[in-house]
Scaffold this active site. Structure first.
Site, PDB file in Angstrom:
ATOM      1  N   ASN A  44       0.844  -1.196   0.000  1.00 18.23           N
ATOM      2  CA  ASN A  44       0.000   0.000   0.000  1.00 18.23           C
ATOM      3  C   ASN A  44       0.879   1.247   0.000  1.00 18.23           C
ATOM      4  OD1 ASN A  44       0.647  -0.699   2.716  1.00 18.23           O
ATOM      5  ND2 ASN A  44      -1.100   0.408   3.515  1.00 18.23           N
ATOM      6  N   ILE A  45       0.395   2.249  -0.706  1.00 12.06           N
ATOM      7  CA  ILE A  45       1.135   3.500  -0.863  1.00 12.06           C
ATOM      8  C   ILE A  45       0.181   4.636  -0.516  1.00 12.06           C
ATOM      9  CG2 ILE A  45       2.471   4.950  -2.445  1.00 12.06           C
ATOM     10  CD1 ILE A  45       2.838   2.395  -4.215  1.00 12.06           C
ATOM     11  N   CYS A  75      -4.110   0.683  -2.535  1.00 10.39           N
ATOM     12  CA  CYS A  75      -4.002  -0.593  -1.821  1.00 10.39           C
ATOM     13  C   CYS A  75      -2.890  -1.468  -2.405  1.00 10.39           C
ATOM     14  CB  CYS A  75      -5.306  -1.369  -1.932  1.00 10.39           C
ATOM     15  SG  CYS A  75      -6.700  -0.633  -1.080  1.00 10.39           S
ATOM     16  N   GLU A 105      -2.970  -4.642  -3.107  1.00  6.13           N
ATOM     17  CA  GLU A 105      -3.430  -5.563  -4.154  1.00  6.13           C
ATOM     18  C   GLU A 105      -3.450  -4.861  -5.505  1.00  6.13           C
ATOM     19  OE1 GLU A 105      -4.752  -4.814  -1.255  1.00  6.13           O
ATOM     20  OE2 GLU A 105      -6.122  -6.343  -0.525  1.00  6.13           O
ATOM     21  N   CYS A 121     -10.279  -5.079  -0.035  1.00 10.17           N
ATOM     22  CA  CYS A 121     -11.435  -4.173  -0.092  1.00 10.17           C
ATOM     23  C   CYS A 121     -12.232  -4.430  -1.371  1.00 10.17           C
ATOM     24  CB  CYS A 121     -10.977  -2.719  -0.007  1.00 10.17           C
ATOM     25  SG  CYS A 121     -10.299  -2.081  -1.549  1.00 10.17           S
ATOM     26  N   CYS A 133     -10.531  -3.479  -4.725  1.00 10.90           N
ATOM     27  CA  CYS A 133      -9.500  -4.431  -5.163  1.00 10.90           C
ATOM     28  C   CYS A 133     -10.116  -5.717  -5.683  1.00 10.90           C
ATOM     29  CB  CYS A 133      -8.534  -4.718  -4.013  1.00 10.90           C
ATOM     30  SG  CYS A 133      -7.457  -3.310  -3.659  1.00 10.90           S
TER      31      CYS A 133
HETATM   32  N1  THU Z   1      -5.436  -1.284   2.245  1.00  9.22           N
HETATM   33  C1  THU Z   1      -4.866  -2.159   1.370  1.00  9.22           C
HETATM   34  O1  THU Z   1      -3.687  -2.036   1.023  1.00  9.22           O
HETATM   35  N2  THU Z   1      -5.629  -3.167   0.881  1.00  9.22           N
HETATM   36  C2  THU Z   1      -6.959  -3.363   1.175  1.00  9.22           C
HETATM   37  O2  THU Z   1      -7.588  -4.233   0.598  1.00  9.22           O
HETATM   38  C3  THU Z   1      -7.596  -2.526   2.192  1.00  9.22           C
HETATM   39  C4  THU Z   1      -6.807  -1.381   2.695  1.00  9.22           C
HETATM   40  C5  THU Z   1      -4.624  -0.180   2.756  1.00  9.22           C
HETATM   41  C6  THU Z   1      -5.059   1.181   2.285  1.00  9.22           C
HETATM   42  C7  THU Z   1      -4.527   2.075   3.380  1.00  9.22           C
HETATM   43  O3  THU Z   1      -3.186   2.423   3.081  1.00  9.22           O
HETATM   44  C8  THU Z   1      -4.536   1.189   4.618  1.00  9.22           C
HETATM   45  O4  THU Z   1      -4.667  -0.148   4.154  1.00  9.22           O
HETATM   46  C9  THU Z   1      -5.649   1.494   5.588  1.00  9.22           C
HETATM   47  O5  THU Z   1      -6.873   1.535   4.950  1.00  9.22           O
END
Ligand code: THU
Length: 138
Positions: free
Chosen positions: A42-43, A53, A55, A92, A95
């Protein structure tokens, strides 16, 4: 593809997570039919709505490198570092929809893991039933 190996790659990708705001660090490892693994993290952004995210990072990396056919993704996420997390990090909705574009939902495996040994596995069709996809608009 060995699930433990894919989960290990997800934990490796998680080391690059940029999550200074939520502190919730996520890693993903996407396995392609060509045998390659693409990692993603995640960035986040100070303009919060622009957070990406893990993914989707993995998918966009792989597709931009010419791959469009995938078999499985492993996802790990949580507060803190290390190669174990408290909870399973489910993808989420956004994704799940991006995954849907580039796989066969009944075959694509989504592995959510807390460690290399402790994981749950679903098909995308279980996580995104009755989905809208490329074949819906042909
Ligand atoms: N996040 C993900 O990387 N993948 C997901 O499927 C849900 C959320 C990240 C986004 C954000 O940087 C952090 O988790 C909190 O929401």
């Amino acid at each position: 593809m060995d699930n433990a190996k894919l989960i290990r790659a997800a934990f490796e990708a998680r080391r690059s997570a940029y999550a200074p705001y939520s502190k919730y660090r996520v890693g993903a490892a996407l396995y392609g039919r060509d045998g390659k693994i693409t990692g993603g993290c995640n960035i986040e952004n100070s303009s919060y709505g622009l957070c990406n995210c893990a993914e989707r990072t993995a998918f966009f990396k792989a597709v931009s490198e010419g791959r469009q056919d995938f078999e499985a993704i492993a996802i790990v996420g949580g507060i803190g570092d290390g190669d174990e997390t408290r909870d399973y990090a489910f993808p989420c909705g956004a994704c799940r929809q991006v995954m849907r574009e580039f796989c066969v939902p009944e075959l694509f495996r989504v592995i959510v893991a807390r460690s290399e040994e402790d994981y749950r596995e679903f098909t995308l069709s279980q996580l995104l039933p009755d989905s809208f996809g490329p074949d819906s608009i042909i």
